[in-house]
Scaffold this active site. Structure first.
Site, PDB file in Angstrom:
ATOM      1  N   CYS A  35       0.826  -1.215   0.000  1.00 51.76           N
ATOM      2  CA  CYS A  35       0.000   0.000   0.000  1.00 51.76           C
ATOM      3  C   CYS A  35       0.858   1.261   0.000  1.00 51.76           C
ATOM      4  CB  CYS A  35      -0.930   0.009   1.211  1.00 51.76           C
ATOM      5  SG  CYS A  35      -0.053  -0.015   2.771  1.00 51.76           S
ATOM      6  N   ASP A  37       2.299   2.617   2.536  1.00 57.89           N
ATOM      7  CA  ASP A  37       2.204   3.392   3.778  1.00 57.89           C
ATOM      8  C   ASP A  37       3.478   3.252   4.608  1.00 57.89           C
ATOM      9  OD1 ASP A  37      -0.250   4.042   2.935  1.00 57.89           O
ATOM     10  OD2 ASP A  37      -1.366   2.897   4.409  1.00 57.89           O
ATOM     11  N   CYS A  60      -2.923   5.249   5.612  1.00 54.37           N
ATOM     12  CA  CYS A  60      -4.380   5.250   5.587  1.00 54.37           C
ATOM     13  C   CYS A  60      -4.922   5.595   6.972  1.00 54.37           C
ATOM     14  CB  CYS A  60      -4.870   3.877   5.162  1.00 54.37           C
ATOM     15  SG  CYS A  60      -4.588   2.636   6.421  1.00 54.37           S
ATOM     16  N   CYS A 104      -2.594  -3.085   8.575  1.00 54.04           N
ATOM     17  CA  CYS A 104      -2.246  -1.775   9.133  1.00 54.04           C
ATOM     18  C   CYS A 104      -1.825  -1.922  10.594  1.00 54.04           C
ATOM     19  CB  CYS A 104      -3.418  -0.815   9.024  1.00 54.04           C
ATOM     20  SG  CYS A 104      -4.286  -0.879   7.453  1.00 54.04           S
TER      21      CYS A 104
HETATM   22 FE1  FES Z   1      -1.645  -0.019   4.299  1.00 49.21          FE
HETATM   23 FE2  FES Z   1      -3.364   0.842   5.970  1.00 49.21          FE
HETATM   24  S1  FES Z   1      -3.704   0.473   3.881  1.00 49.21           S
HETATM   25  S2  FES Z   1      -1.269   0.600   6.298  1.00 49.21           S
END
Ligand code: FES
Length: 129
Positions: A35, A37, A60, A104
């Protein structure tokens, strides 16, 4: 659209302990390549306890809520106790995370762990503290 608990929404809209610690005793950074992040945790350690915990998260909403919750759970704990914080216990404290958002909470527990490991390895090398 995943459904988030009230607690997740609260920590997302009003995250605790956001920021950076100056001269931290340990720093842990993790990213999720899927993702994209990123999360960084900063810790201050005193007498084997986490005196202060702060974080910076580019991610996110769930990742932000997770970081905030991890920082609250970790503060004041001994290093050993803090290492026992797991993605599951974070998700439980947040009253659950949607399945597709469980990764996450992995990030949060990992980033905190890395910061503690960073502190311990510095200590071993006879660095500061
Ligand atoms: Fe990857 Fe939340 S979508 S950390």
């Amino acid at each position: 659209m995943p459904v988030y608990s009230k607690k997740v929404m609260d920590h997302f809209t009003n995250p605790r302990n956001v920021g950076e610690i100056e001269n931290p005793d340990g720093v842990g950074e993790v990213g999720n390549p899927v993702c994209g992040d990123m999360m960084t945790f900063y810790i201050k350690v005193k007498d084997n306890r986490l005196e202060d915990v702060k974080f910076k998260t580019f991610g996110c909403g769930a990742a932000i809520a997770v970081s905030s919750m991890v920082s609250e759970m970790a503060k004041g704990k001994t290093l050993e106790e803090a290492m026992k914080i797991t993605p599951r216990s974070v998700a439980d404290e947040l009253e659950g995370l949607p399945k597709q958002k469980f990764h996450c909470s992995n990030l949060g527990a990992q980033a905190l762990n890395k910061a503690i490991e960073n502190y311990l390895s510095k200590k071993k090398k006879g660095g500061k503290k």
